[in-house]
Design a protein around this motif. Structure first.
Motif, PDB file in Angstrom:
ATOM      1  N   CYS A 102      -5.272  -6.274  14.048  1.00  0.00           N
ATOM      2  CA  CYS A 102      -4.260  -7.261  13.647  1.00  0.00           C
ATOM      3  C   CYS A 102      -4.828  -8.667  13.496  1.00  0.00           C
ATOM      4  CB  CYS A 102      -3.129  -7.274  14.677  1.00  0.00           C
ATOM      5  SG  CYS A 102      -3.662  -7.749  16.353  1.00  0.00           S
ATOM      6  N   PHE A 103      -6.161  -8.835  13.479  1.00  0.00           N
ATOM      7  CA  PHE A 103      -6.723 -10.176  13.488  1.00  0.00           C
ATOM      8  C   PHE A 103      -6.257 -11.007  12.294  1.00  0.00           C
ATOM      9  CE2 PHE A 103      -9.988 -13.375  12.572  1.00  0.00           C
ATOM     10  CZ  PHE A 103      -9.994 -14.055  13.779  1.00  0.00           C
ATOM     11  N   GLY A 104      -6.229 -10.403  11.104  1.00  0.00           N
ATOM     12  CA  GLY A 104      -5.792 -11.141   9.920  1.00  0.00           C
ATOM     13  C   GLY A 104      -4.388 -11.679  10.066  1.00  0.00           C
ATOM     14  N   ASP A 105      -3.482 -10.848  10.595  1.00  0.00           N
ATOM     15  CA  ASP A 105      -2.093 -11.285  10.804  1.00  0.00           C
ATOM     16  C   ASP A 105      -2.016 -12.365  11.879  1.00  0.00           C
ATOM     17  OD1 ASP A 105      -1.214  -9.475   8.903  1.00  0.00           O
ATOM     18  OD2 ASP A 105      -0.782  -7.906  10.372  1.00  0.00           O
ATOM     19  N   CYS A 106      -2.814 -12.207  12.938  1.00  0.00           N
ATOM     20  CA  CYS A 106      -2.803 -13.196  14.021  1.00  0.00           C
ATOM     21  C   CYS A 106      -3.342 -14.541  13.535  1.00  0.00           C
ATOM     22  CB  CYS A 106      -3.622 -12.698  15.206  1.00  0.00           C
ATOM     23  SG  CYS A 106      -2.885 -11.284  16.064  1.00  0.00           S
ATOM     24  N   PHE A 107      -4.368 -14.493  12.683  1.00  0.00           N
ATOM     25  CA  PHE A 107      -4.921 -15.726  12.128  1.00  0.00           C
ATOM     26  C   PHE A 107      -3.887 -16.423  11.245  1.00  0.00           C
ATOM     27  CE2 PHE A 107      -7.306 -17.749   8.557  1.00  0.00           C
ATOM     28  CZ  PHE A 107      -7.798 -18.825   9.279  1.00  0.00           C
ATOM     29  N   ALA A 108      -3.208 -15.649  10.388  1.00  0.00           N
ATOM     30  CA  ALA A 108      -2.179 -16.227   9.521  1.00  0.00           C
ATOM     31  C   ALA A 108      -1.059 -16.853  10.354  1.00  0.00           C
ATOM     32  CB  ALA A 108      -1.622 -15.161   8.590  1.00  0.00           C
ATOM     33  N   ALA A 109      -0.682 -16.194  11.469  1.00  0.00           N
ATOM     34  CA  ALA A 109       0.376 -16.727  12.328  1.00  0.00           C
ATOM     35  C   ALA A 109      -0.078 -18.028  12.999  1.00  0.00           C
ATOM     36  CB  ALA A 109       0.763 -15.695  13.382  1.00  0.00           C
ATOM     37  N   ALA A 110      -1.351 -18.081  13.423  1.00  0.00           N
ATOM     38  CA  ALA A 110      -1.874 -19.304  14.044  1.00  0.00           C
ATOM     39  C   ALA A 110      -1.888 -20.455  13.043  1.00  0.00           C
ATOM     40  CB  ALA A 110      -3.281 -19.045  14.589  1.00  0.00           C
ATOM     41  N   CYS A 111      -2.257 -20.153  11.802  1.00  0.00           N
ATOM     42  CA  CYS A 111      -2.251 -21.186  10.757  1.00  0.00           C
ATOM     43  C   CYS A 111      -0.832 -21.676  10.491  1.00  0.00           C
ATOM     44  CB  CYS A 111      -2.876 -20.642   9.475  1.00  0.00           C
ATOM     45  SG  CYS A 111      -4.649 -20.307   9.599  1.00  0.00           S
ATOM     46  N   ALA A 112       0.138 -20.741  10.480  1.00  0.00           N
ATOM     47  CA  ALA A 112       1.534 -21.124  10.259  1.00  0.00           C
ATOM     48  C   ALA A 112       2.015 -22.070  11.359  1.00  0.00           C
ATOM     49  CB  ALA A 112       2.414 -19.879  10.190  1.00  0.00           C
ATOM     50  N   ARG A 113       1.619 -21.778  12.604  1.00  0.00           N
ATOM     51  CA  ARG A 113       1.994 -22.668  13.716  1.00  0.00           C
ATOM     52  C   ARG A 113       1.340 -24.039  13.568  1.00  0.00           C
ATOM     53  NH1 ARG A 113       1.121 -17.809  16.639  1.00  0.00           N
ATOM     54  NH2 ARG A 113      -0.951 -18.528  17.322  1.00  0.00           N
ATOM     55  N   ALA A 114       0.181 -24.066  12.908  1.00  0.00           N
ATOM     56  CA  ALA A 114      -0.521 -25.337  12.681  1.00  0.00           C
ATOM     57  C   ALA A 114       0.007 -26.056  11.442  1.00  0.00           C
ATOM     58  CB  ALA A 114      -2.023 -25.091  12.547  1.00  0.00           C
ATOM     59  N   GLY A 115       0.946 -25.428  10.723  1.00  0.00           N
ATOM     60  CA  GLY A 115       1.608 -26.102   9.607  1.00  0.00           C
ATOM     61  C   GLY A 115       1.059 -25.813   8.228  1.00  0.00           C
ATOM     62  N   PHE A 116       0.300 -24.728   8.049  1.00  0.00           N
ATOM     63  CA  PHE A 116      -0.206 -24.421   6.710  1.00  0.00           C
ATOM     64  C   PHE A 116      -0.407 -22.921   6.539  1.00  0.00           C
ATOM     65  CE2 PHE A 116      -4.032 -24.581   9.256  1.00  0.00           C
ATOM     66  CZ  PHE A 116      -4.902 -23.668   8.675  1.00  0.00           C
ATOM     67  N   ALA A 117      -0.505 -22.500   5.307  1.00  0.00           N
ATOM     68  CA  ALA A 117      -0.825 -21.109   4.976  1.00  0.00           C
ATOM     69  C   ALA A 117      -2.292 -21.063   4.558  1.00  0.00           C
ATOM     70  CB  ALA A 117       0.065 -20.601   3.847  1.00  0.00           C
ATOM     71  N   PRO A 118      -3.111 -20.214   5.176  1.00  0.00           N
ATOM     72  CA  PRO A 118      -4.546 -20.219   4.863  1.00  0.00           C
ATOM     73  C   PRO A 118      -4.838 -19.642   3.492  1.00  0.00           C
ATOM     74  CG  PRO A 118      -4.020 -18.370   6.286  1.00  0.00           C
ATOM     75  CD  PRO A 118      -2.763 -19.184   6.161  1.00  0.00           C
ATOM     76  N   ARG A 119      -5.886 -20.128   2.888  1.00  0.00           N
ATOM     77  CA  ARG A 119      -6.390 -19.482   1.691  1.00  0.00           C
ATOM     78  C   ARG A 119      -6.904 -18.100   2.091  1.00  0.00           C
ATOM     79  NH1 ARG A 119     -10.532 -23.762  -0.771  1.00  0.00           N
ATOM     80  NH2 ARG A 119     -10.717 -22.159  -2.389  1.00  0.00           N
ATOM     81  N   ARG A 120      -7.056 -17.230   1.127  1.00  0.00           N
ATOM     82  CA  ARG A 120      -7.450 -15.854   1.401  1.00  0.00           C
ATOM     83  C   ARG A 120      -8.725 -15.797   2.243  1.00  0.00           C
ATOM     84  NH1 ARG A 120     -10.626 -12.094  -1.441  1.00  0.00           N
ATOM     85  NH2 ARG A 120     -10.998 -13.667  -3.043  1.00  0.00           N
ATOM     86  N   VAL A 121      -8.725 -14.924   3.268  1.00  0.00           N
ATOM     87  CA  VAL A 121      -9.899 -14.743   4.117  1.00  0.00           C
ATOM     88  C   VAL A 121     -10.811 -13.692   3.485  1.00  0.00           C
ATOM     89  CG1 VAL A 121     -10.743 -14.090   6.400  1.00  0.00           C
ATOM     90  CG2 VAL A 121      -8.569 -15.329   6.175  1.00  0.00           C
ATOM     91  N   LEU A 122     -12.032 -14.089   3.176  1.00  0.00           N
ATOM     92  CA  LEU A 122     -13.009 -13.141   2.665  1.00  0.00           C
ATOM     93  C   LEU A 122     -13.539 -12.296   3.826  1.00  0.00           C
ATOM     94  CD1 LEU A 122     -15.030 -15.626   0.417  1.00  0.00           C
ATOM     95  CD2 LEU A 122     -13.205 -14.062  -0.308  1.00  0.00           C
ATOM     96  N   GLU A 123     -13.809 -11.020   3.575  1.00  0.00           N
ATOM     97  CA  GLU A 123     -14.346 -10.138   4.600  1.00  0.00           C
ATOM     98  C   GLU A 123     -15.700  -9.617   4.159  1.00  0.00           C
ATOM     99  OE1 GLU A 123     -11.859  -6.943   5.757  1.00  0.00           O
ATOM    100  OE2 GLU A 123     -10.429  -8.211   6.824  1.00  0.00           O
ATOM    101  N   SER A 124     -16.654  -9.598   5.090  1.00  0.00           N
ATOM    102  CA  SER A 124     -17.977  -9.086   4.762  1.00  0.00           C
ATOM    103  C   SER A 124     -18.729  -8.776   6.044  1.00  0.00           C
ATOM    104  CB  SER A 124     -18.748 -10.100   3.912  1.00  0.00           C
ATOM    105  OG  SER A 124     -19.933  -9.520   3.391  1.00  0.00           O
ATOM    106  N   ASP A 125     -19.985  -8.302   5.915  1.00  0.00           N
ATOM    107  CA  ASP A 125     -20.812  -8.092   7.090  1.00  0.00           C
ATOM    108  C   ASP A 125     -21.304  -9.450   7.600  1.00  0.00           C
ATOM    109  OD1 ASP A 125     -23.691  -8.616   5.955  1.00  0.00           O
ATOM    110  OD2 ASP A 125     -22.717  -7.301   4.505  1.00  0.00           O
ATOM    111  N   VAL A 126     -21.899  -9.440   8.788  1.00  0.00           N
ATOM    112  CA  VAL A 126     -22.286 -10.690   9.442  1.00  0.00           C
ATOM    113  C   VAL A 126     -23.276 -11.489   8.603  1.00  0.00           C
ATOM    114  CG1 VAL A 126     -23.438 -11.676  11.459  1.00  0.00           C
ATOM    115  CG2 VAL A 126     -21.830  -9.791  11.754  1.00  0.00           C
ATOM    116  N   ARG A 127     -24.265 -10.815   8.017  1.00  0.00           N
ATOM    117  CA  ARG A 127     -25.278 -11.521   7.224  1.00  0.00           C
ATOM    118  C   ARG A 127     -24.653 -12.251   6.049  1.00  0.00           C
ATOM    119  NH1 ARG A 127     -29.386 -14.291   8.066  1.00  0.00           N
ATOM    120  NH2 ARG A 127     -28.178 -15.729   6.791  1.00  0.00           N
TER     121      ARG A 127
END
Length: 326
Positions: free
Chosen positions: A208-233
Motif C-alpha cells: 500500500c506504499f503508493g496509496d500511503c504516499f498519496a494520502a501523506a501528500c494530500a495531508r500536506a496540501g497537494f496531489a503528487p505527480r506520478r511516482v516512477l517505479e524502478s530498481d534501485v540503480r
C-alpha cells in the motif's frame, strides 16, 4: 486408494509448473504414468483437480482447496522429518543447518547473512530476491524459503492469507533522496509540502506504499505527480540526472553527490519485518535469527549520523523507538 503425501506432491508439482508434462519431468516420471496417478487421485477426492487444455493445467475450485491444505502439510511434514533427524543425531534441535532467506531489497539481509555466517560457519545460507511480498510469502508457505524479510507501511503487516508469523525488525521514518545541491538538502529534515512540484521515483513492489504516499501528500496540501517505479540503480540514476527525487529508507547509503533527509514529522513510516511459517523448522530458530536481524538493523542505522541526530531530537526519542511506538 488412501491419499498420501506423495499424492499431494504430485498435485503441487502440476500447479507450480502449469502442466502435467512439465510436472512429470520435474518428478522424474513418465507423462502417462503421472496422468494415470492424477486420475486415481481425482477419483479418491471425488472430482477433477485441474482444468486441462492446450494452454496447460489450471486448478479447479476443488484443486485450490487441496493445494491450500498441501502447502501447509508438506512443509510441516518436512519440518518434522528434519527435526527428528537432528534429534536422533544428537544435534541442537533449535539450530538449523540450512537457511533460505528471501528479501525485498535493502541492506539488512547482507548484514544478517554476515552475522549468521560468523555465528554458524558450517551453515548453508542462500538468498532469494523479489520485489513482491506475495511471491516471497508464497515461497515460504510452499517450503521453498525458510524466512522472508520484507517492508510494509507504518502499522501494516503483510497479508494473513499465507498463514505466516511476522515480527518487527525496526521501524523508520521514510526519507527523501536528493542531490547534494538541492535547496532542501541543507536542512535537518524536509517538509513534504515544500516538495509539491517535484517528480518522484521509488523502488518497485506490491503493498500500500503508493496509496500511503498519496494520502501523506494530500495531508500536506497537494496531489503528487506520478511516482516512477524502478530498481534501485535506476532510481539513483534518475535522482543524479535531476529527473526526480527519490523515496528511500534511512538504512540506504547514498552514493557520492546524493544525500537523504527524513520527512519532517514522519508522515510516512516504513516497518521492516521477518516472517516464517509457524509449523516449519524455521520457527524454532526464528528467535535467534530475529536477534541477528535486529542487531544488523541497528548497526546499519547507526552509520546514518544525520538521521540518528534527527531522530534523537524528537520529543521522547530514543533512537527510532518513537516510531515503533507510534
Amino acid at each position: 486408494m488412501n491419499l498420501e503425501l506423495r499424492h499431494l506432491k504430485v498435485v503441487c508439482a502440476i500447479a507450480e509448473t502449469g502442466s502435467v508434462t512439465k510436472a512429470a519431468s520435474q518428478l522424474g516420471l513418465a507423462q502417462p504414468a503421472l496422468t494415470a496417478q492424477l486420475q486415481r487421485i481425482e477419483r479418491t477426492l471425488g472430482g477433477p483437480l485441474f482444468d486441462r487444455d492446450r494452454r496447460g493445467a489450471r486448478p479447479t475450485a476443488l484443486g485450490e482447496l487441496v493445494l491450500s491444505r498441501a502447502r501447509v502439510l508438506l512443509p510441516a511434514m518436512k519440518g518434522l522429518q528434519d527435526e527428528a533427524a537432528r534429534l536422533a543425531a544428537g544435534g541442537d534441535h533449535d539450530t538449523m543447518s540450512r537457511y533460505r532467506i528471501g528479501a525485498v531489497g535493502g541492506p539488512v539481509v547482507a548484514h544478517l547473512v554476515h552475522r549468521l555466517s560468523a555465528a554458524q560457519p558450517e551453515a548453508q545460507i542462500s538468498t532469494h530476491a523479489s520485489y513482491y511480498i506475495s511471491e516471497l510469502s508464497g515461497m515460504v508457505m510452499a517450503g521453498k524459503l525458510d524466512y522472508a524479510q520484507v517492508g510494509v507501511c507504518g502499522d501494516a503487516l503483510p497479508s494473513a492469507e499465507y498463514g505466516l508469523v511476522w515480527q518487527t525488525i525496526g521501524m523508520d521514518a521514510v526519507c527523501v533522496l536528493l542531490p547534494d545541491d538541492h535547496p532542501q538538502a541543507k536542512n535537518l529534515s524536509v517538509d513534504l509540502a515544500e516538495l509539491a512540484d517535484e517528480q518522484w521515483v521509488a523502488g518497485a513492489g506490491d503493498g500500500c506504499f503508493g496509496d500511503c504516499f498519496a494520502a501523506a501528500c494530500a495531508r500536506a496540501g497537494f496531489a503528487p505527480r506520478r511516482v516512477l517505479e524502478s530498481d534501485v540503480r535506476n532510481c539513483v540514476d534518475m535522482v543524479e540526472l535531476g529527473l526526480a527525487i527519490g523515496l528511500c529508507q534511512p538504512t540506504f547509503r547514498p552514493p557520492a553527490g546524493l544525500t537523504s533527509r527524513p520527512l519532517r514529522g514522519a508522515p510516512l513510516r516504513w516497518r521492516l519485518v521477518l516472517g516464517w511459517h509457524p509449523d516449519s523448522p524455521a520457527a524454532r530458530s526464528a528467535p535467534k535469527l530475529m536477534d541477528h536481524a535486529q542487531e544488523a538493523y541497528q548497526e546499519i542505522l547507526a552509520r546514518n549520523e544525520h538521521y540518528t541526530q534527527w531522530a534523537q531530537s524528537l520529543p521522547g526519542a530514543g533512537g527510532n523507538s518513537h516510531l515503533a511506538a507510534a
